[in-house]
Design a protein around this motif. Sequence first.
Motif, short mmCIF file in Angstrom:
data_model
loop_
_atom_site.label_atom_id
_atom_site.label_comp_id
_atom_site.label_asym_id
_atom_site.label_seq_id
_atom_site.Cartn_x
_atom_site.Cartn_y
_atom_site.Cartn_z
N ALA A 185 -6.53 -35.63 57.00
CA ALA A 185 -6.18 -34.27 56.60
C ALA A 185 -4.68 -34.14 56.31
O ALA A 185 -4.27 -33.22 55.60
CB ALA A 185 -6.60 -33.27 57.67
N ARG A 186 -3.88 -35.04 56.85
CA ARG A 186 -2.43 -34.99 56.64
C ARG A 186 -1.96 -35.89 55.50
O ARG A 186 -0.79 -35.85 55.10
CB ARG A 186 -1.70 -35.39 57.92
CG ARG A 186 -1.93 -34.44 59.09
CD ARG A 186 -1.18 -34.90 60.33
NE ARG A 186 -1.36 -33.98 61.44
CZ ARG A 186 -0.60 -32.91 61.66
NH1 ARG A 186 0.39 -32.63 60.83
NH2 ARG A 186 -0.82 -32.12 62.70
N ALA A 187 -2.86 -36.71 54.96
CA ALA A 187 -2.47 -37.67 53.93
C ALA A 187 -2.28 -36.98 52.57
O ALA A 187 -3.08 -36.13 52.18
CB ALA A 187 -3.52 -38.76 53.82
N GLU A 188 -1.23 -37.34 51.86
CA GLU A 188 -0.99 -36.78 50.53
C GLU A 188 -1.72 -37.57 49.45
O GLU A 188 -1.97 -37.05 48.36
CB GLU A 188 0.51 -36.75 50.24
CG GLU A 188 1.28 -35.78 51.14
CD GLU A 188 2.69 -35.57 50.67
OE1 GLU A 188 3.16 -36.33 49.78
OE2 GLU A 188 3.34 -34.63 51.17
N VAL A 189 -2.04 -38.83 49.74
CA VAL A 189 -2.78 -39.68 48.81
C VAL A 189 -3.91 -40.36 49.59
O VAL A 189 -3.67 -40.93 50.65
CB VAL A 189 -1.89 -40.75 48.15
CG1 VAL A 189 -2.73 -41.67 47.25
CG2 VAL A 189 -0.76 -40.10 47.36
N ILE A 190 -5.12 -40.28 49.08
CA ILE A 190 -6.26 -40.95 49.70
C ILE A 190 -7.00 -41.74 48.63
O ILE A 190 -7.30 -41.20 47.55
CB ILE A 190 -7.22 -39.94 50.36
CG1 ILE A 190 -6.52 -39.19 51.50
CG2 ILE A 190 -8.47 -40.66 50.91
CD1 ILE A 190 -7.34 -38.07 52.09
N VAL A 191 -7.27 -42.99 48.93
CA VAL A 191 -8.07 -43.84 48.04
C VAL A 191 -9.34 -44.19 48.81
O VAL A 191 -9.28 -44.87 49.83
CB VAL A 191 -7.31 -45.12 47.64
CG1 VAL A 191 -8.16 -45.97 46.71
CG2 VAL A 191 -5.98 -44.76 46.97
N SER A 192 -10.48 -43.72 48.32
CA SER A 192 -11.72 -43.87 49.06
C SER A 192 -12.66 -44.89 48.42
O SER A 192 -12.79 -44.95 47.20
CB SER A 192 -12.46 -42.53 49.16
OG SER A 192 -11.87 -41.71 50.14
N ALA A 193 -13.31 -45.66 49.28
CA ALA A 193 -14.27 -46.67 48.85
C ALA A 193 -15.68 -46.11 48.95
O ALA A 193 -16.05 -45.49 49.95
CB ALA A 193 -14.15 -47.91 49.72
N GLY A 194 -16.47 -46.34 47.90
CA GLY A 194 -17.87 -45.93 47.89
C GLY A 194 -18.78 -47.15 47.80
O GLY A 194 -18.34 -48.30 47.71
N ARG A 195 -20.07 -46.87 47.79
CA ARG A 195 -21.06 -47.93 47.75
C ARG A 195 -20.90 -48.82 46.51
O ARG A 195 -21.25 -50.00 46.51
CB ARG A 195 -22.46 -47.31 47.78
CG ARG A 195 -23.60 -48.29 47.90
CD ARG A 195 -24.89 -47.56 48.20
NE ARG A 195 -25.01 -46.37 47.36
CZ ARG A 195 -25.57 -45.23 47.76
NH1 ARG A 195 -26.05 -45.14 48.97
NH2 ARG A 195 -25.66 -44.20 46.94
N GLY A 196 -20.30 -48.26 45.46
CA GLY A 196 -20.12 -48.99 44.21
C GLY A 196 -19.16 -50.17 44.29
O GLY A 196 -19.07 -50.96 43.35
N ILE A 197 -18.43 -50.31 45.42
CA ILE A 197 -17.54 -51.48 45.53
C ILE A 197 -18.34 -52.75 45.81
O ILE A 197 -17.80 -53.85 45.73
CB ILE A 197 -16.45 -51.28 46.60
CG1 ILE A 197 -17.05 -51.26 48.01
CG2 ILE A 197 -15.65 -50.01 46.32
CD1 ILE A 197 -16.01 -51.30 49.12
N GLY A 198 -19.61 -52.58 46.17
CA GLY A 198 -20.50 -53.74 46.25
C GLY A 198 -20.74 -54.34 47.61
O GLY A 198 -21.87 -54.56 48.02
N LYS A 199 -19.67 -54.64 48.36
CA LYS A 199 -19.84 -55.30 49.65
C LYS A 199 -18.61 -55.08 50.53
O LYS A 199 -17.54 -54.70 50.05
CB LYS A 199 -20.09 -56.79 49.47
CG LYS A 199 -19.01 -57.53 48.68
CD LYS A 199 -19.38 -58.98 48.45
CE LYS A 199 -18.32 -59.71 47.62
NZ LYS A 199 -18.67 -61.13 47.38
N LYS A 200 -18.78 -55.39 51.82
CA LYS A 200 -17.72 -55.18 52.79
C LYS A 200 -16.48 -55.99 52.45
O LYS A 200 -15.34 -55.52 52.66
CB LYS A 200 -18.22 -55.54 54.19
CG LYS A 200 -17.21 -55.27 55.30
CD LYS A 200 -17.82 -55.56 56.67
CE LYS A 200 -16.82 -55.23 57.79
NZ LYS A 200 -17.42 -55.46 59.13
#
Length: 304
Positions: A185-200
């Motif tokens: 909630a305090r981050a000004e930039v967030i890069v989120s990973a979804g299922r589309g990245i394929g694998k862990k």
Amino acid sequence: MKALLVCEYREGQLLETTYELMTFADQLGADKVAVLIGDDKAVPRMDGKVYLAEAASCGEYNPAVHKQVVLAAIEKENPDYIILSHSSYGWDLAPRLAAALKIGQVSEIVGIVEGGFEVGCCNAKMRRTVTPATRKAVLTVQAGAFPSADPQGAPAVERIDVSADTQGVTFKGYEPAEEKEVDLARAEVIVSAGRGIGKKDNVPVIAELAKAMGGELGASRPVVDAGWVDHGRQVGTTGQTVAPKLYVACGISGAIQHLAGMKKSDFVVAINKDKDAPIGEVADVLVVADVMQFVPALTEALQK
């Protein structure tokens, strides 16, 4: 058609989800009335009538008492639909109302379609259409599915007094949530990973982009459920609600539950190989590309 909106009030404040219920009612084409267990300062901005019971005597939440308040408003208005947010408050109160009234209930509505309501299924991967079996019904609406506009209006307030029989229940207050690994909630930039990245094994690639942008790594629910990323980094209705200056969605299709958690971001970039992915409807920029080809190239460019 008439809809009774059940407002949510917490720690002296009207929750903004109340206005999403208004959007939903407007899309139904229903006349709106509302009921609030709160105080005069928290009455929602709307045209029409608001029934008000004092939280000071009813408690901010007491299931038996709140049910009686809403039933009293229902008796006065005879609405076709009783509408609540699909929240912990709504989960508890809605079935109590449906059982008392002997009418159907439809939960977690994300859309209105001809012949019924759209609700999520298969862990929100699909949608199905549900029609209440009774003419009147109790409905709960998924947060974020019906974004609110700037609410206006001055309602007529009518007070409701009920017998505040607590039935052994006393409202004590709220417990703070457990401290998270990171407060997104305090981050000004967030890069989120979804299922589309394929694998862990591909999570570090997304984390590297977040680092290059001076931001934090986030994740969608499927990624967290799969054990690829810790739950403390989940964005959505069952994770954290965020409002960064920049939100980058990598391989995220855009389920309603996820969109509800990041809809207040100032600028959204979505990277997805599907040009028709729902995330594209809220993104300011949609990059149609293989996320695992595009992200490393973008990271490299940022690091130069």
